[in-house]
Structure formats: structure tokens, C-alpha cells
Design an enzyme around this catalytic site. Sequence first.
Site, PDB file in Angstrom:
ATOM      1  N   HIS A  37       1.503  -1.961  -0.342  1.00 54.32           N
ATOM      2  CA  HIS A  37       0.270   0.119   0.094  1.00 54.32           C
ATOM      3  C   HIS A  37       0.415   1.273   0.014  1.00 54.32           C
ATOM      4  O   HIS A  37       0.578   2.234  -1.075  1.00 54.32           O
ATOM      5  CB  HIS A  37      -0.730  -0.171   1.033  1.00 54.32           C
ATOM      6  CG  HIS A  37      -1.471  -1.100   1.661  1.00 54.32           C
ATOM      7  ND1 HIS A  37      -2.040  -1.609   2.407  1.00 54.32           N
ATOM      8  CD2 HIS A  37      -3.663  -1.229   0.771  1.00 54.32           C
ATOM      9  CE1 HIS A  37      -2.660  -2.947   1.953  1.00 54.32           C
ATOM     10  NE2 HIS A  37      -3.504  -2.975   0.952  1.00 54.32           N
ATOM     11  N   LEU A 175       4.727  -6.320  -4.691  1.00 53.08           N
ATOM     12  CA  LEU A 175       6.022  -6.620  -3.359  1.00 53.08           C
ATOM     13  C   LEU A 175       5.769  -7.462  -2.480  1.00 53.08           C
ATOM     14  O   LEU A 175       4.442  -8.036  -2.731  1.00 53.08           O
ATOM     15  CB  LEU A 175       5.419  -5.053  -2.418  1.00 53.08           C
ATOM     16  CG  LEU A 175       6.574  -4.041  -2.736  1.00 53.08           C
ATOM     17  CD1 LEU A 175       5.896  -3.192  -4.401  1.00 53.08           C
ATOM     18  CD2 LEU A 175       6.684  -3.021  -1.878  1.00 53.08           C
TER      19      LEU A 175
END
Length: 259
Positions: A37, A175
Site C-alpha cells: 500500500h 511487492l
Amino acid sequence: MNVIRTLKELHQFVIEKKQAGKEIGFVPTMGFLHEGHISLIHLSKKYADVTIASIYINPSQFNDLNDFNKYPKNEEGDLRLLRVNFCDAAFIPERAQIDSLQKVSIDLGGLDMIMEGICRPGHFQGVVEVVYRLFSVVMPDKAFFGEKDFQQLQIIKKMVETLKLPVEIIGAPILREFNGLAMSSRNSRLSKKARDNAGFIYEVLKSFVNTERQILEKRLFESGFTLEYLEKHDFGGQRRLFIAGVYDGVRLIDNIELN
Ligand code: PAF
């Protein structure tokens, strides 16, 4: 950082920025923020003048009440992370406020008839409903979504195109944790041991092209992963491999680009 809890406050904040000629970047989230995020916050800070992140666990996108109830929450930790990463505003609405906004339902042109659309009936209409509602009040110029939810990203693009919304949708790479596990708020529900071992999911994806499917399925099964799908799909000329399944009682998804 402004912490905004009402539509009225949000409206004031957004109008003030727009009147000052600022471009708004938006990162919608369901909270329990992680580095994935935060990479979206950084992208938004790079490409827009003002960054707003929302934290809202949207009930209409959960087809399983148990999954909704167990969704991890940590508002204090989220606000701390947003502050240290210089997010300009966090919008944290109550359900009644979101429910008061106009909703939309669109034909997703079959994008919701594969993978997550089959495994989680109604999920994508719930996503479209909430993202449309959030866009209608945040009025972003650009909005950022992670590629871990690649199918969701395509669906949001389809919604924007169908409804001709004046917002640019930007996807950001997945990620991964040290062992290759795609970052997700749900990873916090894995036991330490399972989380440490979960790198096999990414390894299976990476070896897909050169390995027999049966061998990969065996590897997943022996690792305790209940496979829901392992499929290739083309989206806008880009070929990707997708996986979903349950591991240690937690539903996980991941994907990679296939060249
Ligand atoms: O990807 C998510 O976290 C959610 O689906 C989203 C886009 C915030 C909508 O609730």
C-alpha cells in the site's frame, strides 16, 4: 495529515484542493496497510499534488461473512504509516455514509466470469460499487491499485472506460516478502511457520513455463495448499499466470507476467 471521517469534511478538503488547481491522487484500501500500500502512496505522491488514502472494509465485496468478520484491522497503525509516508489525508468513512451514495452496476464484459469472479460470486460487482462511490466523493484525477489484484485492476479500468469517468487508473507492481510471498493484509492471518514457508507459491508461478502441471500441482498439494485455480490469461496483450487457493486457512492470490 488530515483524518477525515465525514462526507462533508471530505467535500471541503477536495474542493479546496481543486480550487487551488491541485491534482488529487487516490489510494483506496481496506486498511491493515503494508509496504505494498505504501508503494501506492509513494506513486501517488510522485504523480499527483495531493494524496488521499481511504480505509474502508467494504462488506459488499465479501461473499463470505466469516472472511469479512476476520478481515484484519489496525486503524492506529494505518494512520501512523500514512503519516510517516506523508499522505495528505486519510478518509475513514462509516458504512452508513458509503451506503448513502449513489451506486452503479455495469456489464463487466465477461471479466467477472473467470477466476475470482467464479470463486467469489458477486465480489467484483461489490468492488465496482464501492470504488465508484469512493470516486464520486474523492473526485480523484489519478487512482492507484496494486497488480496483486490484477483482475480487479482490469475491472476498475473497464468501469472507468464504460462510465467515461475522468480519472486515470495506474497499476503498481506486486511487492513481495523475503521469500517471494506477495504482500497482502491477509498474510497476517498465517501462522509464522506458514508465512515463512509460503514462498513455494511464487516458486510454482516462476517454474510454470518449464514444468509439467502435474508436478506443480503435487508441489502445491504437498505444501498444504488447496488449489482453486492456476490459469493463464491475456489482458490487453499482456499474458499473465494467476493462482488462488487456501493455505493455512487463509485464501491467497498471486500472479506473474509471462513473457
Ligand atoms: O483492493 C482492495 O483493497 C479493495 O478491493 C478496494 C479497491 C479498496 C475496494 O474495496
